[in-house]
Design an enzyme around this catalytic site. Sequence first.
Site, PDB file in Angstrom:
ATOM      1  N   LYS A   1       0.902  -1.166   0.000  1.00 50.68           N
ATOM      2  CA  LYS A   1       0.000   0.000   0.000  1.00 50.68           C
ATOM      3  C   LYS A   1       0.934   1.207   0.000  1.00 50.68           C
ATOM      4  O   LYS A   1       1.626   1.461   0.973  1.00 50.68           O
ATOM      5  CB  LYS A   1      -0.879  -0.043   1.253  1.00 50.68           C
ATOM      6  CG  LYS A   1      -2.176   0.741   1.194  1.00 50.68           C
ATOM      7  CD  LYS A   1      -2.059   2.206   0.827  1.00 50.68           C
ATOM      8  CE  LYS A   1      -2.462   3.103   1.975  1.00 50.68           C
ATOM      9  NZ  LYS A   1      -1.933   4.471   1.812  1.00 50.68           N
TER      10      LYS A   1
ATOM     11  N   GLU B   1       7.705   0.312  12.605  1.00 50.58           N
ATOM     12  CA  GLU B   1       8.777   1.300  12.688  1.00 50.58           C
ATOM     13  C   GLU B   1       8.101   2.656  12.822  1.00 50.58           C
ATOM     14  O   GLU B   1       7.461   3.125  11.884  1.00 50.58           O
ATOM     15  CB  GLU B   1       9.601   1.226  11.392  1.00 50.58           C
ATOM     16  CG  GLU B   1      10.953   1.832  11.498  1.00 50.58           C
ATOM     17  CD  GLU B   1      11.754   1.179  12.604  1.00 50.58           C
ATOM     18  OE1 GLU B   1      12.017   1.883  13.583  1.00 50.58           O
ATOM     19  OE2 GLU B   1      12.079  -0.014  12.490  1.00 50.58           O
TER      20      GLU B   1
ATOM     21  N   CYS C   1      12.273  10.020  10.793  1.00 46.20           N
ATOM     22  CA  CYS C   1      12.115   9.406  12.122  1.00 46.20           C
ATOM     23  C   CYS C   1      13.391   9.613  12.909  1.00 46.20           C
ATOM     24  O   CYS C   1      13.383   9.593  14.127  1.00 46.20           O
ATOM     25  CB  CYS C   1      11.875   7.911  12.018  1.00 46.20           C
ATOM     26  SG  CYS C   1      10.638   7.465  10.853  1.00 46.20           S
TER      27      CYS C   1
ATOM     28  N   GLU D   1       6.978  14.142  19.126  1.00 43.28           N
ATOM     29  CA  GLU D   1       7.558  14.180  17.780  1.00 43.28           C
ATOM     30  C   GLU D   1       6.854  15.235  16.934  1.00 43.28           C
ATOM     31  O   GLU D   1       5.633  15.200  16.777  1.00 43.28           O
ATOM     32  CB  GLU D   1       7.425  12.805  17.110  1.00 43.28           C
ATOM     33  CG  GLU D   1       8.173  12.751  15.794  1.00 43.28           C
ATOM     34  CD  GLU D   1       8.071  11.402  15.093  1.00 43.28           C
ATOM     35  OE1 GLU D   1       6.956  10.858  15.009  1.00 43.28           O
ATOM     36  OE2 GLU D   1       9.119  10.908  14.620  1.00 43.28           O
TER      37      GLU D   1
HETATM   38  C1  UN1 Z   1      13.274   7.425   8.420  1.00 36.48           C
HETATM   39  O1  UN1 Z   1      13.416   8.552   8.831  1.00 36.48           O
HETATM   40  O2  UN1 Z   1      12.182   6.842   8.560  1.00 36.48           O
HETATM   41  O3  UN1 Z   1      19.029   7.036   8.777  1.00 36.48           O
HETATM   42  C2  UN1 Z   1      14.318   6.673   7.693  1.00 36.48           C
HETATM   43  C3  UN1 Z   1      18.442   7.832   8.045  1.00 36.48           C
HETATM   44  C4  UN1 Z   1      17.943   7.340   6.701  1.00 36.48           C
HETATM   45  C5  UN1 Z   1      16.643   6.625   6.858  1.00 36.48           C
HETATM   46  C6  UN1 Z   1      15.633   7.383   7.646  1.00 36.48           C
HETATM   47  N1  UN1 Z   1      18.920   6.463   6.107  1.00 36.48           N
HETATM   48  O4  UN1 Z   1      18.257   8.982   8.363  1.00 36.48           O
END
Ligand code: UN1
Length: 503
Positions: free
Chosen positions: A181, A255, A289, A391
């Site tokens: 998706k 995640e 993230c 966040e």
């Molecule tokens: C994300 O923010 O979900 O380590 C992934 C990093 C990237 C991946 C981020 N290689 O910032």
Amino acid sequence: MTQAAESPKKYHNYIGGEWVESSSGEFFENINPADHNDIVGLFPKSNQEDVDKAVAAANEAATRWRRTPAPKRAELLFNLAEILRDNKEQFTRDMTREMGKVLSEAGGDVQEAIDCTYYTAGEGRRLHGFTTKAEMPNKYAMCERQPVGICGLITPFNFPMAIPSWKLIPALVCGNTVVIKSGEDVPLSTINLVKACEEAGIPKGVVNVVNGFAEPGKALVENEDVRLISFTGSTDTGRIIAEQCARDNKIVSLEMGGKNAIIVMDDADIDNAVEGSLWGAFGTSGQRCTASSRLIIHEDVYEEFTTKLVEKVKELKVGNGLDESVQVGPVINQQAMDKIMSYIEIGQNEDGATLACGGKRLTEGEHANGYFIEPTVFTNATRDMRISQEEIFGPVTTCIKISSLEEAIDVANDVKYGLSSAIYTQDVNQAFYATQELYTGICYVNSATIGAEVHLPFGGTKGTGNGHREAGTQVLDIFSEWKAIYVDYSGKLQKAQIDEVEI
Ligand code: UN1
């Protein structure tokens, strides 16, 4: 850059090797977040019926794909890596146009998908199991990985090609079939990835894509033939998915969020720490993230660090990522814009931190048609303010003053997330102590919290995930299940745990 004059192209779902419309007959617009007049394309607004068809196609293809030797599956994935590499420039531009991140970063995103594909395809000739000794004589014991079945992959907007590849490639090399998706803000990058799969010779039905919003996502999670859900996105959605998967006894890999801290100690190379913080906090407009959304700074260098940081942040050029001189692109959509602006408001009023720079939406001239926010730094923040705890997922970072390493680590760990962390120091003892005590899935010394590489495990502790790791070889533990195999060649009944073995 505006392409409003051309009528937008229609894209389709990919089900059982055919490019098809949604049974709803409806399409949605994919809009460039830097320029609302630029419609990237029209994508099928899919529903449960589409998902059910995609899952049926994945089911039909499953046995043949599972029985295809893993090195052969890997050959097709190496083809895929080459196709991605050959189309990197086009995929990069498409990504910047639909997602907003600047071209150099979009190129990094495509590169991460290429790296992941080469690296993980190599597992086709490994997928190591192990042998061990049996309790009984003339008996053999071994373990091997088996595919889990049909995998539902639900992907976010912020890494439009890298994150789908982190899920897709290990799922395929392990012998699973999938339904993706796509992220509703970035469907084109998923379509590009899947078209490349088709070109690479991956058989019909092995990879399927449905586009759309929450409805197809929910249908995928609820479909009883789907054995596994792999999800990257918000903590709230992740929790709902986990609850549903628990009820249906599905494997689920999550995640989710982060509130990542960089610690800057009094002996740090301050200029390097400033550069790292700038990159970690404002790269991808803070929509990672892994973004460095908290800067925890020793009191002896607090003034110097924050002054230098704020000077540099004010110089960042915000604009359309397709312009190569731009350093910070837009945020993804109106909802993200509203959320980030509300946190900027909270930081000033409810929290009472000092707005050192930024804080405004940019709406004039070249910024008139996009979701642009000034890179924002809060100083004089304390550890328990909402801007230090929650966040924000935008170009906002928060500076917190501390007076010792112990305090810094305590503050860094004092959030509900645990994805990434970093420390700047020249003292090897402090550095190693911090890597031991910071309770995160990723930890950096003298580098920002972003920039993980595909051959190391990626994921976080606490509210960031549910114990799984993507990337590395660790991801194989998500997409395969262990089978213990015993072969008794004694020619008679031997009872483990019961029969005495003669010595
Ligand atoms: C994300 O923010 O979900 O380590 C992934 C990093 C990237 C991946 C981020 N290689 O910032």
